[in-house]
Design an enzyme around this catalytic site. Structure first.
Site, PDB file in Angstrom:
ATOM      1  N   ASN A 176      -5.284  -2.941 -17.338  1.00 11.46           N
ATOM      2  CA  ASN A 176      -3.923  -3.407 -17.048  1.00 11.46           C
ATOM      3  C   ASN A 176      -3.109  -2.191 -16.606  1.00 11.46           C
ATOM      4  OD1 ASN A 176      -1.316  -4.385 -17.101  1.00 11.46           O
ATOM      5  ND2 ASN A 176      -1.243  -4.713 -19.320  1.00 11.46           N
TER       6      ASN A 176
ATOM      7  N   LYS B 181      -0.199  -2.040 -15.505  1.00 12.05           N
ATOM      8  CA  LYS B 181       1.247  -2.182 -15.743  1.00 12.05           C
ATOM      9  C   LYS B 181       2.033  -1.750 -14.494  1.00 12.05           C
ATOM     10  CE  LYS B 181       0.309  -1.791 -20.617  1.00 12.05           C
ATOM     11  NZ  LYS B 181       0.748  -1.440 -21.954  1.00 12.05           N
TER      12      LYS B 181
ATOM     13  N   HIS C  90       1.404 -11.197 -22.296  1.00 14.79           N
ATOM     14  CA  HIS C  90       1.352  -9.817 -22.792  1.00 14.79           C
ATOM     15  C   HIS C  90       2.578  -9.555 -23.669  1.00 14.79           C
ATOM     16  CE1 HIS C  90       1.372  -5.475 -22.966  1.00 14.79           C
ATOM     17  NE2 HIS C  90       0.107  -5.513 -22.612  1.00 14.79           N
TER      18      HIS C  90
ATOM     19  N   GLU D  37       4.481  -7.127 -23.953  1.00 17.84           N
ATOM     20  CA  GLU D  37       5.631  -6.524 -23.268  1.00 17.84           C
ATOM     21  C   GLU D  37       6.467  -7.602 -22.583  1.00 17.84           C
ATOM     22  OE1 GLU D  37       3.455  -3.582 -21.034  1.00 17.84           O
ATOM     23  OE2 GLU D  37       3.116  -2.440 -22.877  1.00 17.84           O
TER      24      GLU D  37
ATOM     25  N   GLU E 172      -4.134  -8.325 -29.192  1.00 18.65           N
ATOM     26  CA  GLU E 172      -3.474  -7.036 -28.998  1.00 18.65           C
ATOM     27  C   GLU E 172      -2.383  -6.861 -30.052  1.00 18.65           C
ATOM     28  OE1 GLU E 172      -3.879  -5.303 -24.824  1.00 18.65           O
ATOM     29  OE2 GLU E 172      -2.205  -6.675 -24.770  1.00 18.65           O
TER      30      GLU E 172
ATOM     31  N   GLY F  78      -0.095   1.379 -26.743  1.00 16.55           N
ATOM     32  CA  GLY F  78       0.540   2.619 -26.302  1.00 16.55           C
ATOM     33  C   GLY F  78       0.885   3.586 -27.422  1.00 16.55           C
TER      34      GLY F  78
ATOM     35  N   SER G 201      -4.410   0.773 -27.384  1.00 19.75           N
ATOM     36  CA  SER G 201      -4.894   2.151 -27.564  1.00 19.75           C
ATOM     37  C   SER G 201      -6.413   2.281 -27.490  1.00 19.75           C
ATOM     38  CB  SER G 201      -4.364   2.744 -28.864  1.00 19.75           C
ATOM     39  OG  SER G 201      -2.952   2.900 -28.767  1.00 19.75           O
TER      40      SER G 201
HETATM   41  P1  PGA Z   1      -2.655   0.609 -24.117  1.00 17.74           P
HETATM   42  O1  PGA Z   1      -2.126  -0.800 -23.603  1.00 17.74           O
HETATM   43  O2  PGA Z   1      -4.148   0.645 -23.858  1.00 17.74           O
HETATM   44  O3  PGA Z   1      -1.908   1.629 -23.300  1.00 17.74           O
HETATM   45  O4  PGA Z   1      -2.362   0.689 -25.566  1.00 17.74           O
HETATM   46  C1  PGA Z   1      -2.858  -1.972 -23.800  1.00 17.74           C
HETATM   47  C2  PGA Z   1      -2.135  -3.133 -23.203  1.00 17.74           C
HETATM   48  O5  PGA Z   1      -0.905  -3.124 -23.179  1.00 17.74           O
HETATM   49  O6  PGA Z   1      -2.754  -4.116 -22.753  1.00 17.74           O
END
Ligand code: PGA
Length: 245
Positions: free
Chosen positions: A8, A10, A93, A95, A163, A169, A208
């Protein structure tokens, strides 16, 4: 079952930074039994699809609208992603749930539109730190799952991604026992809701995932693959994750 590895991207990077990444991912994927999917920003989807012609890498969107078309300025519909060459789309997601107040009901409609358009929705669910610390993780994730899964989901046309919000992150991940336990809960609830065999429910882990923890996560019972954010836009890191699979 080959592992599913989703990157992803982003809203990160510019095309000149993306090109070496695409070359490296294409090479790594060609040597891997894993199914690799990259989800670039929508404006680059056609460019990325063109790069991967003849290469075993699929392309996905990062979101789609809950309607197939209409007066929704700035949004993208599932049939548009399909027409651009996508096979997958991430929906729900954390976010987007947090920043755009997306409810599970909206995520469910998006997933349904994706399936109608012939895309595989990657439906994300996960608890916050406060929810985990108060012992509510199973309850929260189960409720999100029940409300986000469309009735049209069936074997092979959807993927789930667990997740934990606090792992995204942050560099922190749950223990392998906690991942395995939550994946078992998700598989059992989804299988029951949809009257499917548990083996027909694929659950990715995300949050992560890095080269140094990918092998352990991918070897954890119940983990069908990983959804990778930050490490998926770094060629060397994402290729090491592909190698780990
Ligand atoms: P990350 O993000 O690997 O940077 O923790 C995962 C995600 O948001 O799908």
């Amino acid at each position: 079952m080959p592992k599913i590895l989703v990157g992803n991207w982003k809203m990160v990077g510019l095309p000149e930074e993306g090109s070496p990444l695409l070359v490296a991912v294409a090479q790594a994927a060609a040597q891997s039994p894993a199914q690799v999917v990259v989800c670039p920003p929508a404006i680059w989807i056609e460019r990325v699809v063109a790069k991967f012609v003849g290469v075993p890498v699929s392309v996905g969107g990062q979101d789609c609208h809950s309607e197939p078309q209409g007066a929704y300025t700035g949004d993208i519909a599932a049939p548009m992603l399909k027409a651009a060459g996508c096979t997958h789309v991430i929906v729900g997601h954390s976010e987007r749930r947090a920043t755009y107040n997306e409810s599970s009901a909206s995520v469910q409609r998006k997933a349904a539109r994706a399936i109608e358009a012939g895309l595989i929705p990657i439906i994300c669910i996960g608890e916050t730190l406060a929810e985990r610390e108060s012992g509510k993780a199973d309850e929260v994730v189960t409720q999100q799952l029940r409300e986000s899964l469309p009735a049209t989901a069936k074997a092979g046309n959807f993927v789930l991604a667990y997740e934990p919000v606090w792992a995204i992150g942050s560099g922190k991940i749950p223990s392998m026992e906690d991942i395995s336990q939550m994946h078992a809960v998700i598989v059992s609830v989804a299988a029951q809701l949809l009257s499917l065999a548990p083996s027909a429910v694929s659950v990715l882990y995300g949050g992560s995932v890095k080269p140094d923890n990918a092998a352990a996560i991918l070897a954890t019972p119940g983990v069908a693959g990983v959804l990778v954010g930050g490490a998926s836009v770094k060629a060397e890191e994402f290729c090491r994750i592909i190698d780990a699979a």
